[in-house]
Design an enzyme around this catalytic site. Structure first.
Site, PDB file in Angstrom:
ATOM      1  N   GLY A  31       3.495  -1.958  -1.477  1.00  0.00           N
ATOM      2  CA  GLY A  31       2.849  -2.096  -2.996  1.00  0.00           C
ATOM      3  C   GLY A  31       3.530  -3.488  -3.471  1.00  0.00           C
ATOM      4  O   GLY A  31       4.299  -4.139  -3.048  1.00  0.00           O
ATOM      5  N   SER A  32       3.263  -3.807  -4.869  1.00  0.00           N
ATOM      6  CA  SER A  32       3.288  -4.727  -5.540  1.00  0.00           C
ATOM      7  C   SER A  32       4.819  -4.880  -5.817  1.00  0.00           C
ATOM      8  O   SER A  32       5.392  -5.981  -5.717  1.00  0.00           O
ATOM      9  CB  SER A  32       2.481  -4.879  -6.867  1.00  0.00           C
ATOM     10  OG  SER A  32       2.729  -3.967  -7.586  1.00  0.00           O
ATOM     11  N   ASP A  86      11.967   0.786  -1.825  1.00  0.00           N
ATOM     12  CA  ASP A  86      10.643   0.971  -2.141  1.00  0.00           C
ATOM     13  C   ASP A  86      10.055   1.177  -3.487  1.00  0.00           C
ATOM     14  O   ASP A  86      11.007   1.807  -4.390  1.00  0.00           O
ATOM     15  CB  ASP A  86      10.154   2.107  -1.264  1.00  0.00           C
ATOM     16  CG  ASP A  86       8.601   2.168  -0.711  1.00  0.00           C
ATOM     17  OD1 ASP A  86       8.007   1.315  -1.389  1.00  0.00           O
ATOM     18  OD2 ASP A  86       8.243   2.808  -0.016  1.00  0.00           O
ATOM     19  N   ALA A  88       7.455   3.098  -6.422  1.00  0.00           N
ATOM     20  CA  ALA A  88       6.945   4.744  -6.839  1.00  0.00           C
ATOM     21  C   ALA A  88       5.838   4.389  -7.621  1.00  0.00           C
ATOM     22  O   ALA A  88       5.618   3.750  -8.550  1.00  0.00           O
ATOM     23  CB  ALA A  88       7.946   5.442  -6.917  1.00  0.00           C
ATOM     24  N   GLY A 100       2.329   6.494  -2.537  1.00  0.00           N
ATOM     25  CA  GLY A 100       1.259   6.766  -1.743  1.00  0.00           C
ATOM     26  C   GLY A 100      -0.141   6.172  -2.482  1.00  0.00           C
ATOM     27  O   GLY A 100      -1.035   5.879  -1.650  1.00  0.00           O
ATOM     28  N   ARG A 101       0.013   5.421  -3.557  1.00  0.00           N
ATOM     29  CA  ARG A 101      -1.382   4.769  -4.181  1.00  0.00           C
ATOM     30  C   ARG A 101      -1.868   3.787  -3.299  1.00  0.00           C
ATOM     31  O   ARG A 101      -2.849   3.538  -3.094  1.00  0.00           O
ATOM     32  CB  ARG A 101      -1.077   4.236  -5.504  1.00  0.00           C
ATOM     33  CG  ARG A 101      -2.276   3.875  -6.253  1.00  0.00           C
ATOM     34  CD  ARG A 101      -2.268   4.328  -7.671  1.00  0.00           C
ATOM     35  NE  ARG A 101      -1.006   3.430  -8.366  1.00  0.00           N
ATOM     36  CZ  ARG A 101      -0.608   3.694  -9.762  1.00  0.00           C
ATOM     37  NH1 ARG A 101      -1.033   4.665 -10.239  1.00  0.00           N
ATOM     38  NH2 ARG A 101       0.468   3.130 -10.286  1.00  0.00           N
ATOM     39  N   GLU A 108       6.113   5.146   4.744  1.00  0.00           N
ATOM     40  CA  GLU A 108       7.312   5.102   3.795  1.00  0.00           C
ATOM     41  C   GLU A 108       8.093   6.272   4.143  1.00  0.00           C
ATOM     42  O   GLU A 108       9.383   6.301   3.579  1.00  0.00           O
ATOM     43  CB  GLU A 108       6.499   4.903   2.387  1.00  0.00           C
ATOM     44  CG  GLU A 108       5.745   3.536   2.087  1.00  0.00           C
ATOM     45  CD  GLU A 108       4.976   3.746   0.922  1.00  0.00           C
ATOM     46  OE1 GLU A 108       4.965   2.533   0.359  1.00  0.00           O
ATOM     47  OE2 GLU A 108       4.856   4.698   0.441  1.00  0.00           O
ATOM     48  N   LYS A 126       6.719   4.007 -15.148  1.00  0.00           N
ATOM     49  CA  LYS A 126       6.601   4.805 -13.971  1.00  0.00           C
ATOM     50  C   LYS A 126       7.523   5.942 -14.035  1.00  0.00           C
ATOM     51  O   LYS A 126       7.316   7.195 -13.464  1.00  0.00           O
ATOM     52  CB  LYS A 126       6.829   4.185 -12.787  1.00  0.00           C
ATOM     53  CG  LYS A 126       6.322   2.820 -12.381  1.00  0.00           C
ATOM     54  CD  LYS A 126       4.955   3.136 -11.625  1.00  0.00           C
ATOM     55  CE  LYS A 126       4.042   2.113 -11.012  1.00  0.00           C
ATOM     56  NZ  LYS A 126       4.632   1.492  -9.849  1.00  0.00           N
TER      57      LYS A 126
HETATM   58  O1  LIG Z   1       3.933   4.341  -2.370  1.00  0.00           O
HETATM   59  C1  LIG Z   1       3.483   2.966  -2.490  1.00  0.00           C
HETATM   60  C2  LIG Z   1       2.377   2.493  -1.550  1.00  0.00           C
HETATM   61  O2  LIG Z   1       1.955   3.620  -0.542  1.00  0.00           O
HETATM   62  C3  LIG Z   1       3.850   1.946  -3.721  1.00  0.00           C
HETATM   63  O3  LIG Z   1       5.163   1.982  -3.544  1.00  0.00           O
HETATM   64  C4  LIG Z   1       3.655   2.463  -5.100  1.00  0.00           C
HETATM   65  O4  LIG Z   1       2.026   2.933  -4.770  1.00  0.00           O
HETATM   66  C5  LIG Z   1       3.984   1.764  -6.102  1.00  0.00           C
HETATM   67  O5  LIG Z   1       3.074   0.391  -5.942  1.00  0.00           O
HETATM   68  P1  LIG Z   1       3.152  -0.718  -7.065  1.00  0.00           P
HETATM   69  O6  LIG Z   1       4.447  -1.251  -6.660  1.00  0.00           O
HETATM   70  O7  LIG Z   1       2.160  -1.679  -6.587  1.00  0.00           O
HETATM   71  O8  LIG Z   1       3.147  -0.280  -8.441  1.00  0.00           O
END
Ligand SMILES: O=C(CO)[C@H](O)[C@H](O)COP(=O)(O)O
Length: 238
Positions: A31-32, A86, A88, A100-101, A108, A126
């Site tokens: 993710g970003s 990671d 979320a 999981g977006r 993960e 978040k």
């Molecule tokens: O779980 C994820 C990917 O499967 C990402 O960690 C979650 O979606 C957050 O993404 P972002 O940092 O782009 O907001």
């Protein structure tokens, strides 16, 4: 607003990157926000000679890490992971999460589960009072039989939607599976829901990450706060 959220993500990533020490095996999320973490770790490799091994949780994270000269191993090629960092999509007051977006939830969760310490990096929006109000729970399922699996998920109260890519075709995960996004309003009891979802044949993993956040790093436009959660650990990992 988008600029502030980006700045907050960068501060969370930078703060968590300081937890990595030479000699560690480190799970690299997807993710970003996790991308910003990998970039900061790449800077530390180049500037300070930081030496660690990364365990990527997606093809895109692996590609980014390789570009930054971070040595990588697959999760099956390491005895354990010292630290997993990671992002979320949502975190509730008991540090339960929806992830999981980005579609990387299976890998993960596998990497988070073998890690001794799990760090979650987020921007403040978040952190929510209750899971599932804005985000559906992504569920990774078998391609074979996915229509029947979707029906079963509906009987559990989910408003289901097969995830599609920008071209309109079903989104396929790194593992070759499909994702069914499951909306629940309200999401009353994450533990019971997790057990129910996992009982459906053909469900490989869910985006409910329960007991998998040891440290929460909340970035803000002007800095970041690290919270040691002492959250209940997930028994599936111990
Ligand atoms: O779980 C994820 C990917 O499967 C990402 O960690 C979650 O979606 C957050 O993404 P972002 O940092 O782009 O907001």
């Amino acid at each position: 607003m988008a600029f502030e959220a980006d700045l907050a993500k960068a501060h969370a990533a930078r703060s968590a990157a300081e937890l990595v020490q030479s000699g560690m095996i480190v799970g690299l999320g997807s993710g970003s926000t996790a991308g910003l973490l990998v970039k900061r770790l790449g800077e530390r490799v180049a500037e300070e000679g930081l030496e660690f091994v990364g365990v990527p949780t997606s093809v895109s994270t692996a590609e980014l890490a390789r570009e930054l000269n971070i040595p990588l191993r697959d999760v099956d090629d390491v005895p354990a992971v010292d630290l997993n960092i990671d992002g979320a999509d949502e975190v509730d007051p008991e540090y339960r999460m929806i992830k999981g977006r980005g579609g990387a939830l299976l890998r993960e969760k596998l990497v988070a589960c073998v890690a001794s310490r799990r760090v979650t990096i987020v921007s403040p929006e978040k952190v929510v009072p209750r899971l599932g109000i804005d985000s559906p729970v992504p569920v990774e399922v078998s391609r074979l039989g996915y229509r029947h699996i979707e029906q079963r998920l509906r009987t559990l109260g989910a408003r289901t939607s097969l995830r599609r890519g920008p071209d309109g075709a079903p989104f396929v995960t790194d593992g070759g599976n499909l994702i069914i996004d499951c909306g629940f309003s309200p999401l009353a009891d994450p533990d019971t829901l997790e057990a129910g979802l996992k009982s459906v044949v053909g469900v490989f993993e869910t985006g409910l990450f329960l007991g998998l956040c040891d440290v929460l790093v909340v970035g803000r436009p002007d800095g970041a706060e690290q919270i040691v959660t002492q959250a209940r650990r997930w028994t599936g990992c111990t």
